[in-house]
Design a protein around this motif. Sequence first.
Motif, PDB file in Angstrom:
ATOM      1  N   LEU A  62      32.043  43.235  51.057  1.00 36.63           N
ATOM      2  CA  LEU A  62      32.400  42.141  50.986  1.00 36.63           C
ATOM      3  C   LEU A  62      32.968  41.411  49.847  1.00 36.63           C
ATOM      4  O   LEU A  62      33.905  40.797  49.767  1.00 36.63           O
ATOM      5  CB  LEU A  62      30.762  41.289  51.565  1.00 36.63           C
ATOM      6  CG  LEU A  62      30.968  39.867  51.988  1.00 36.63           C
ATOM      7  CD1 LEU A  62      31.840  39.629  53.364  1.00 36.63           C
ATOM      8  CD2 LEU A  62      29.509  39.154  51.971  1.00 36.63           C
ATOM      9  N   LEU A  63      32.204  41.981  48.587  1.00 33.81           N
ATOM     10  CA  LEU A  63      32.790  41.526  47.415  1.00 33.81           C
ATOM     11  C   LEU A  63      34.298  42.219  46.999  1.00 33.81           C
ATOM     12  O   LEU A  63      35.022  41.691  46.519  1.00 33.81           O
ATOM     13  CB  LEU A  63      31.801  42.014  46.275  1.00 33.81           C
ATOM     14  CG  LEU A  63      30.498  41.102  46.031  1.00 33.81           C
ATOM     15  CD1 LEU A  63      29.440  41.961  45.095  1.00 33.81           C
ATOM     16  CD2 LEU A  63      30.750  39.926  45.689  1.00 33.81           C
ATOM     17  N   PRO A  66      38.254  40.277  48.539  1.00 29.78           N
ATOM     18  CA  PRO A  66      39.457  39.663  47.970  1.00 29.78           C
ATOM     19  C   PRO A  66      40.412  40.629  47.263  1.00 29.78           C
ATOM     20  O   PRO A  66      41.572  40.204  47.010  1.00 29.78           O
ATOM     21  CB  PRO A  66      38.602  38.574  47.276  1.00 29.78           C
ATOM     22  CG  PRO A  66      37.413  39.057  46.895  1.00 29.78           C
ATOM     23  CD  PRO A  66      36.865  39.859  48.020  1.00 29.78           C
TER      24      PRO A  66
ATOM     25  N   LEU B 107      30.069  34.546  48.554  1.00 31.48           N
ATOM     26  CA  LEU B 107      29.924  35.897  47.967  1.00 31.48           C
ATOM     27  C   LEU B 107      31.378  36.606  47.869  1.00 31.48           C
ATOM     28  O   LEU B 107      31.695  37.166  46.960  1.00 31.48           O
ATOM     29  CB  LEU B 107      29.197  36.941  49.047  1.00 31.48           C
ATOM     30  CG  LEU B 107      27.789  36.715  48.767  1.00 31.48           C
ATOM     31  CD1 LEU B 107      26.920  37.340  49.797  1.00 31.48           C
ATOM     32  CD2 LEU B 107      27.287  37.265  47.451  1.00 31.48           C
ATOM     33  N   VAL B 108      32.513  36.300  48.916  1.00 28.09           N
ATOM     34  CA  VAL B 108      33.828  36.573  48.899  1.00 28.09           C
ATOM     35  C   VAL B 108      34.426  35.911  47.754  1.00 28.09           C
ATOM     36  O   VAL B 108      35.241  36.701  46.982  1.00 28.09           O
ATOM     37  CB  VAL B 108      34.407  36.567  50.189  1.00 28.09           C
ATOM     38  CG1 VAL B 108      35.987  36.624  50.036  1.00 28.09           C
ATOM     39  CG2 VAL B 108      33.851  37.252  51.413  1.00 28.09           C
ATOM     40  N   LEU B 110      33.149  34.784  45.105  1.00 26.78           N
ATOM     41  CA  LEU B 110      32.444  35.378  43.899  1.00 26.78           C
ATOM     42  C   LEU B 110      33.262  36.605  43.481  1.00 26.78           C
ATOM     43  O   LEU B 110      33.501  36.922  42.285  1.00 26.78           O
ATOM     44  CB  LEU B 110      31.023  35.688  44.103  1.00 26.78           C
ATOM     45  CG  LEU B 110      30.481  36.690  42.840  1.00 26.78           C
ATOM     46  CD1 LEU B 110      29.882  35.528  41.999  1.00 26.78           C
ATOM     47  CD2 LEU B 110      29.110  37.416  43.389  1.00 26.78           C
ATOM     48  N   GLY B 111      33.587  37.503  44.291  1.00 27.70           N
ATOM     49  CA  GLY B 111      34.407  38.892  44.360  1.00 27.70           C
ATOM     50  C   GLY B 111      35.826  38.222  43.906  1.00 27.70           C
ATOM     51  O   GLY B 111      36.324  39.024  43.059  1.00 27.70           O
ATOM     52  N   ALA B 112      36.216  37.187  44.027  1.00 24.72           N
ATOM     53  CA  ALA B 112      37.533  36.829  43.898  1.00 24.72           C
ATOM     54  C   ALA B 112      37.615  36.016  42.283  1.00 24.72           C
ATOM     55  O   ALA B 112      38.512  35.726  41.866  1.00 24.72           O
ATOM     56  CB  ALA B 112      38.169  35.776  44.959  1.00 24.72           C
TER      57      ALA B 112
END
Lengths: 141, 138
Positions: A62-63, A66, B107-108, B110-112
Amino acid sequence: MTIDWIAFTPWSSLVGGILLGLASALFIIVNGRILGISGIVGGLLRPRTGDVGWRVAFLLGLLAAPVLFGLVANVPSPRIDAEWGTVILAGLLVGVGTRYGSGCTSGHGVCGLSRLSPRSLVATLSFMGAGFLIVYGVRHL
Amino acid sequence: MSQRLTEFLIGLLFGVGLLLSGMTDPGKVIGFLDLAGNWDPSLALVMGGAILVGIFAFAFAKRRTTDFFGGAIRWPTSSAIDRRLVIGSVVFGAGWGLAGFCPGPALVSLGAGVPQAIAFVGAMLAGMAIFEFLERRR
């Protein structure tokens, strides 16, 4: 109510939704688990032997989304109007609420409604209703 | 394919779905929740698209006894509709409406590396820890 035709993105939202359904489908069929983000994260705060690896593997995916998405397309930049204090308060409410309610938009909203669970229907109506009311209060009162 | 790899790839697919759908943009989420304003119906199509696939997939999964790796399918055990469920969901919905983030998209983002998403996820983990603390005291 007026419809915001300029912001409306029917195709990308529909295709994105189909991918969410597909991921949830694969998770139950391939891995035998419900794809519910709050439950997957929350379980890490109650670690049990043999119950950690799958959560970490899923969350890393999920992380990473992007990062990999950014290699082929522009990662959409989010519009965040809330102030920092509101963001923190919202995070706290989402953390506590999803654990007491046993799920969020993915676990109840996608998986629960797909498997026709009355419990998830009640949860989904409750959080959507609260969301509509809060936004009405913030924007129109 | 190893089990860990499938879990990673499914997480990745879910994250890409969230990015494509518009769910990772709080402005768009709030545009959907703002029924009385200039309403953006996009997220209804996200939900519709997901359930369209899900309804067939879960009907199929219900007829199976094991997953792809031979393990048991872990169905949710509770069907209770009680105060805990409703109040918890209302609290979640209030937080969702305030910032426009729910757990997956946060969370996505956060990943970005979106700064507000980092703060949101930190607070969300704190909220979940408060729940664990209170549960253990019960």
